[in-house]
Design an enzyme around this catalytic site. Structure first.
Site, PDB file in Angstrom:
ATOM      1  N   GLU A  21       0.832  -1.221   0.000  1.00  0.00           N
ATOM      2  CA  GLU A  21       0.000   0.000   0.000  1.00  0.00           C
ATOM      3  C   GLU A  21       0.864   1.269   0.000  1.00  0.00           C
ATOM      4  OE1 GLU A  21      -3.736  -0.096   1.984  1.00  0.00           O
ATOM      5  OE2 GLU A  21      -3.838  -2.278   1.885  1.00  0.00           O
TER       6      GLU A  21
HETATM    7  N1  COS Z   1      -6.272  11.792  -3.773  1.00  0.00           N
HETATM    8  C1  COS Z   1      -6.807  12.248  -4.903  1.00  0.00           C
HETATM    9  N2  COS Z   1      -6.133  12.450  -6.045  1.00  0.00           N
HETATM   10  C2  COS Z   1      -4.813  12.158  -6.027  1.00  0.00           C
HETATM   11  C3  COS Z   1      -4.164  11.670  -4.871  1.00  0.00           C
HETATM   12  C4  COS Z   1      -4.959  11.494  -3.716  1.00  0.00           C
HETATM   13  N3  COS Z   1      -4.439  11.018  -2.581  1.00  0.00           N
HETATM   14  N4  COS Z   1      -2.870  11.482  -5.160  1.00  0.00           N
HETATM   15  C5  COS Z   1      -2.693  11.831  -6.459  1.00  0.00           C
HETATM   16  N5  COS Z   1      -3.886  12.234  -6.955  1.00  0.00           N
HETATM   17  C6  COS Z   1      -4.149  12.731  -8.317  1.00  0.00           C
HETATM   18  C7  COS Z   1      -3.372  14.006  -8.575  1.00  0.00           C
HETATM   19  O1  COS Z   1      -4.074  15.138  -8.076  1.00  0.00           O
HETATM   20  C8  COS Z   1      -3.291  13.999 -10.085  1.00  0.00           C
HETATM   21  O2  COS Z   1      -4.509  14.425 -10.647  1.00  0.00           O
HETATM   22  P1  COS Z   1      -4.663  15.888 -11.370  1.00  0.00           P
HETATM   23  O3  COS Z   1      -3.650  15.903 -12.481  1.00  0.00           O
HETATM   24  O4  COS Z   1      -6.078  15.905 -11.827  1.00  0.00           O
HETATM   25  O5  COS Z   1      -4.368  16.881 -10.302  1.00  0.00           O
HETATM   26  C9  COS Z   1      -3.161  12.528 -10.400  1.00  0.00           C
HETATM   27  O6  COS Z   1      -3.688  11.817  -9.293  1.00  0.00           O
HETATM   28  C10 COS Z   1      -1.727  12.098 -10.652  1.00  0.00           C
HETATM   29  O7  COS Z   1      -0.985  12.426  -9.506  1.00  0.00           O
HETATM   30  P2  COS Z   1       0.582  12.640  -9.521  1.00  0.00           P
HETATM   31  O8  COS Z   1       0.960  13.558 -10.657  1.00  0.00           O
HETATM   32  O9  COS Z   1       1.003  13.035  -8.151  1.00  0.00           O
HETATM   33  O10 COS Z   1       1.090  11.188  -9.920  1.00  0.00           O
HETATM   34  P3  COS Z   1       2.523  10.518  -9.824  1.00  0.00           P
HETATM   35  O11 COS Z   1       2.719   9.649 -11.005  1.00  0.00           O
HETATM   36  O12 COS Z   1       3.565  11.538  -9.541  1.00  0.00           O
HETATM   37  O13 COS Z   1       2.363   9.506  -8.585  1.00  0.00           O
HETATM   38  C11 COS Z   1       2.382   8.738  -6.369  1.00  0.00           C
HETATM   39  C12 COS Z   1       2.103   9.897  -7.332  1.00  0.00           C
HETATM   40  C13 COS Z   1       3.830   8.309  -6.398  1.00  0.00           C
HETATM   41  C14 COS Z   1       2.044   9.301  -4.984  1.00  0.00           C
HETATM   42  C15 COS Z   1       1.451   7.544  -6.707  1.00  0.00           C
HETATM   43  O14 COS Z   1       1.813   6.965  -7.941  1.00  0.00           O
HETATM   44  C16 COS Z   1       1.447   6.458  -5.651  1.00  0.00           C
HETATM   45  O15 COS Z   1       0.795   6.593  -4.613  1.00  0.00           O
HETATM   46  N6  COS Z   1       2.158   5.349  -5.906  1.00  0.00           N
HETATM   47  C17 COS Z   1       2.172   4.202  -5.016  1.00  0.00           C
HETATM   48  C18 COS Z   1       1.016   3.317  -5.301  1.00  0.00           C
HETATM   49  C19 COS Z   1       0.936   2.233  -4.285  1.00  0.00           C
HETATM   50  O16 COS Z   1       0.582   2.467  -3.147  1.00  0.00           O
HETATM   51  N7  COS Z   1       1.267   1.004  -4.735  1.00  0.00           N
HETATM   52  C20 COS Z   1       1.169  -0.117  -3.898  1.00  0.00           C
HETATM   53  C21 COS Z   1       0.234  -1.057  -4.551  1.00  0.00           C
HETATM   54  S1  COS Z   1      -1.237  -1.302  -3.715  1.00  0.00           S
HETATM   55  S2  COS Z   1      -0.712  -2.737  -2.455  1.00  0.00           S
END
Ligand code: COS
Length: 380
Positions: free
Chosen positions: A363
């Site tokens: 996660e």
């Molecule tokens: N709530 C709502 N929207 C969100 C959000 C959240 N918590 N986090 C990101 N977003 C939205 C952003 O606002 C953006 O949308 P807009 O362009 O409309 O503003 C979009 O999602 C993309 O976000 P961002 O540009 O930050 O994407 P990145 O590729 O930089 O990734 C991370 C951000 C690294 C934080 C994300 O890819 C992530 O959480 N990765 C890990 C996933 C994970 O937990 N994997 C484990 C598998 S599940 S066991």
């Protein structure tokens, strides 16, 4: 500020503690050894209302707050993290995702059974090349008018074989990047949906983790969650709450190992006295206790933020980052306090040390939590 739990929260915590001792503790070492899924225990947790704790009773849930859920996760995880991860995924990823963003029909058809524990669910985002880099989805869901055709592979899926309902993230509009991703509800048994082999894991060995393979699986349009292209936001919003559940799991693993180590140090004798009387051990316990208490307040604060309707992206990420670090450090120290016995399975702490590691990975890894935290603090 109020650091006192309500009477109801105290009762739920006690119920979870009693259940964990009566139902999870017996056989926990054996299930770990044999990688055996806790089917009976999960069924009983459904009967107790642990599988849909925050879901509205209208949809078969217990209608409780996030803090009650966190207290339950903590107590269950003190004894058996393989069982508590099933609770975490079902509650905070599957039920939360469907209740918050699903259609009325989806809630009627799926949420009621999931929240009551009649069936369990899985959340399917990770792929061979898209774990942390969640936007790089290779699984495709091609729009065919009244249905999607799903193709691809998902990896490391918790409840992989035991689930009946899977929330699958897939790319529909390839050129649109993350804005072209959808979340689809997939049922076990749909033609073309295969469950891959079970992973042989370091920890949480009782939970069943599988890869999933989709070969031209036909998914009705009404199984899409939210608007076309909502899938990535769905995953991010859902995972933000999921991280609170895993933070509570990490807290429970740490607290469970600490309690065992403390009790052991008051019984085990060396150099003519109980080892707790040696400062080398007493100071370890002091550090463990302090760090666990700090982790606990981060976890409870994140749950409180969610209950207040505050943004919990950063508090959930901080809670998971810190609690998982404390889980790892505390369990390593617990093994050390147990000495030779710590290395032996019947004393539990070696299993807890192995279980703790995954809380720094799933996660969102600790490194991902630091991305979330740093972006949040720097944007203001
Ligand atoms: N709530 C709502 N929207 C969100 C959000 C959240 N918590 N986090 C990101 N977003 C939205 C952003 O606002 C953006 O949308 P807009 O362009 O409309 O503003 C979009 O999602 C993309 O976000 P961002 O540009 O930050 O994407 P990145 O590729 O930089 O990734 C991370 C951000 C690294 C934080 C994300 O890819 C992530 O959480 N990765 C890990 C996933 C994970 O937990 N994997 C484990 C598998 S599940 S066991």
């Amino acid at each position: 500020m109020n650091f006192t739990l309500t009477e109801e929260q105290e009762m739920i915590k006690q119920a979870a503690k009693d259940f964990a001792h009566a139902e999870l503790l017996p056989g926990v070492i054996d299930r770990d050894e044999k990688q055996q899924f806790p089917s009976e225990q999960v069924k009983k947790m459904g009967e107790l209302g642990f599988m849909g704790m925050m879901v509205d009773p209208e949809y078969g849930g217990s209608g409780l707050d996030t803090l009650s859920y966190v207290l339950t996760m903590e107590e269950l995880s003190k004894i058996d993290a393989s069982s508590s991860v099933v609770v975490s995924v079902n509650n905070s990823l599957v039920c939360y995702g469907l209740e918050s963003f699903g259609s009325e029909e989806q809630k009627e058809k799926y949420l009621k059974k999931l929240a009551s524990g009649e069936i369990i669910g899985a959340f399917c985002l990770s792929e061979p090349e898209a774990g942390s880099d969640a936007t790089s989805q290779k699984t495709t869901a091609i729009d065919k008018g009244d249905h999607y055709v799903l193709n691809g592979t998902k990896n490391w899926i918790t409840n992989g074989n035991s689930a009946s309902v899977y929330l699958v993230i897939a790319q529909t509009h390839i050129k649109k990047g993350y804005k072209g991703i959808n979340a689809l509800i997939v049922e076990k048994g749909m033609p073309g949906f295969e469950i891959g082999p079970k992973e042989n894991k370091l920890g949480i060995r009782g939970s069943d983790t599988h890869s999933l393979i989709f070969n031209d699986v036909k998914i009705p349009k009404e199984n899409r969650i939210g608007e076309d292209g909502f899938g990535f936001k769905f995953a991010m919003k859902t995972l933000a709450g999921g991280r609170i559940g895993i933070a509570a799991q990490a807290l429970g693993i740490a607290a469970g190992a600490y309690e065992l180590a403390k009790n052991y140090s008051k019984e085990r004798r060396a150099f003519g006295t109980e080892i707790a009387n040696h400062q080398a051990i007493a100071f370890k316990l002091a550090d463990m206790h302090t760090q666990i208490e700090a982790a606990r307040y981060l976890v409870y604060k994140a749950a409180w933020d969610k209950d207040q309707g505050n943004n919990y992206d950063i508090s959930g990420a901080m809670a998971k980052l810190y609690a998982s670090q404390v889980a790892m450090e505390t369990t390593v120290e617990a093994v050390q306090i147990f000495g030779g016995n710590g290395f032996v399975k019947e004393y539990h702490v070696e299993r807890m040390m192995r279980d703790a590691k995954i809380t720094q990975i799933y996660e969102g890894t600790s490194e991902i939590q630091k991305i979330v935290i740093s972006r949040n603090i720097l944007k203001n």
